[in-house]
Design an enzyme around this catalytic site. Structure first.
Site, PDB file in Angstrom:
ATOM      1  CG  ASP A   2     -16.921   1.156  22.842  1.00 19.03           C
ATOM      2  OD1 ASP A   2     -15.868   1.429  23.440  1.00 19.03           O
ATOM      3  OD2 ASP A   2     -17.148   0.042  22.318  1.00 19.03           O
ATOM      4  CE1 TYR A  17     -14.149  -8.164  26.585  1.00 11.04           C
ATOM      5  CE2 TYR A  17     -16.156  -9.446  26.955  1.00 11.04           C
ATOM      6  CZ  TYR A  17     -15.445  -8.272  27.097  1.00 11.04           C
ATOM      7  OH  TYR A  17     -16.014  -7.208  27.746  1.00 11.04           O
TER       8      TYR A  17
HETATM    9 MG    MG Z   1     -18.726  -2.487  18.874  1.00 13.71          MG
END
Ligand code: MG
Ligand code: ADP
Length: 401
Positions: A185, A234
């Site tokens: 990201d 997750y």
């Molecule tokens: Mg995030």
């Protein structure tokens, strides 16, 4: 025809300069960092695999100016769901204290990492505005971190390259905020290029840019759900992948000097070791190794303009995430099913970690409008709620003005 929300709703960023002038009586500088969407390559990052993210035309902006005193005062005016604390409250960053479980933990973490690496950050006022929806899987957190890092570096009069800034922001999120995210990201928010996707090798952090087809829009559609279970699920997926990697490394007689990783396995390896795994662990491994192959296949297909093949890889990625990795949900499956039957759609799949979040759709520009209308109407009929959607394109990464 009701659209869930106006496409690319005007951001608060435009008003930011005015607010800043009025509140602080001076002209600010600006740093901007984009959100991102992952075109393909899901749950591959922590398996040392490949991903293909794109920096998108949704931005977090920060207006900033130095202060006389060594204090850091921040405010966030415009943001979407899921943000703790009242919008517009001014907060003082205290990098010498621990996290407060508050949105300001992200900028505090970045400030702390910069100070720890010896950057002398002067006191400052920072005001944030963003049109990256928070908590929708478009990485508003990375946009916030990267915008902060660029602003604080500019205030300190220092320059760093994008990869270095991305690593620092990832450390802030891992170590200060306490969120175990990968590097994707932050890296694409820093390095993204207009009109291109970024092939990321999560093992080496090497990137390669891949031109996207022209005349095709990136349409992101929200499932409008965010499962509370996501964090636990997750962690469970990560453990299952670790188990599969351990079994495969044993089977291959791989030396123990490097931690076992699904990156080193092929589909044939996974099938060969099937009897040594539970069915669940087998399917998790099958997803990861085939997803890596699909990322590379997508890159090849983009290079020769074979959009049908791109769409096929996206469809198989979604099916694999739904059936083998089991991270999709009813709303995401419905969105992908609807999108896949609409004219002008190149490809559609869930994007991000799953259990909610968004789908990413490649749609021929001539069909974008009718696509958006049809998806809103049909998803509302299927689930009782019209989705938010964003028509975006690939943009270049963070910048300072
Ligand atoms: Mg995030
Ligand atoms: P995502 O990165 O997918 O949007 P995260 O849960 O990782 O979701 O990050 C969302 C959090 O980041 C928000 O809850 C908030 O604390 C913080 N955040 C993101 N954007 C902003 C913003 N513009 N202003 C304040 N906080 C923000």
């Amino acid at each position: 025809m009701p659209l869930g929300r106006p496409v690319n709703e005007a951001s608060g960023a435009r008003a930011l300069r005015e607010h800043f002038r009025r509140r602080h009586g001076r002209e600010p500088r600006f740093a901007h960092a984009p959100g991102r969407v992952n075109l393909i390559g899901e749950h591959t990052d922590y398996n040392d695999g490949f991903a293909l993210p794109v920096a998108i035309d949704l931005w977090t902006s920060v207006a900033f100016a130095p202060r006389e005193e060594a204090r850091w005062l921040v405010r966030s005016e415009s943001f979407a769901i899921g943000v703790e604390g009242a919008p517009g409250d001014q907060v003082e960053l205290r990098p010498d204290e621990g996290p407060r479980v508050h949105w300001s933990d992200y900028p505090t973490g970045v400030l702390r990492m910069l100070l720890e690496t010896g950057v002398r950050v002067p006191g400052a006022t920072l005001e944030f505005a963003s049109d990256v929806p928070a908590g929708a899987g478009l990485s508003s957190s990375a946009a916030l971190e990267v915008a902060t890092a660029n602003a604080l570096l500019a205030l300190a009069g220092e320059e760093r390259d994008g990869a270095e800034i991305a690593l620092l922001c990832q450390r802030a999120e891992n170590e200060f905020v306490g969120m175990r995210c990968g590097i994707m990201d932050q890296l694409v928010s820093c390095l993204g290029r207009a009109g291109e996707a970024m092939l990321l090798d999560c093992r080496t952090r090497a990137v390669r840019f891949v031109p996207l087809p022209t005349g095709v829009d990136l349409v992101i559609v929200s499932s409008m759900v965010r499962h509370a279970l996501a964090a636990g699920e997750y962690n469970a997926r990560r453990s299952e992948c670790e188990e599969a990697a351990r079994i495969l490394a044993e089977e291959a007689g791989r030396d123990a000097s490097r931690p076992p990783s699904l990156r080193d396995a092929t589909l044939a390896d996974v099938e060969h070791s099937r009897s040594r795994m539970t069915d669940r662990v087998f399917r998790r491994a099958r997803h990861v190794v085939t997803e890596n192959e699909r990322v590379l296949e997508t890159v090849e297909a983009l290079a020769v303009g074979d959009l049908e093949r791109v769409g096929g890889a996206m469809a198989r990625s979604h099916a694999s995430l739904r059936d083998d990795f089991e991270v999709s949900c009813r709303e995401l499956d419905s969105l992908v099913e609807i999108a896949s039957s609409e004219p002008g759609v190149v490809g559609a799949r869930m994007t991000g970690g799953g259990f909610g979040g968004c789908t990413v759709n490649l749609v021929r520009s001539a069909s974008t409008r009718s696509f958006c209308e049809a998806v809103c109407e049909r998803q509302a009929a299927a689930t009782g709620q019209a989705p938010d959607l964003w028509v975006t394109s690939a943009v270049s990464g963070a910048r300072v003005e």
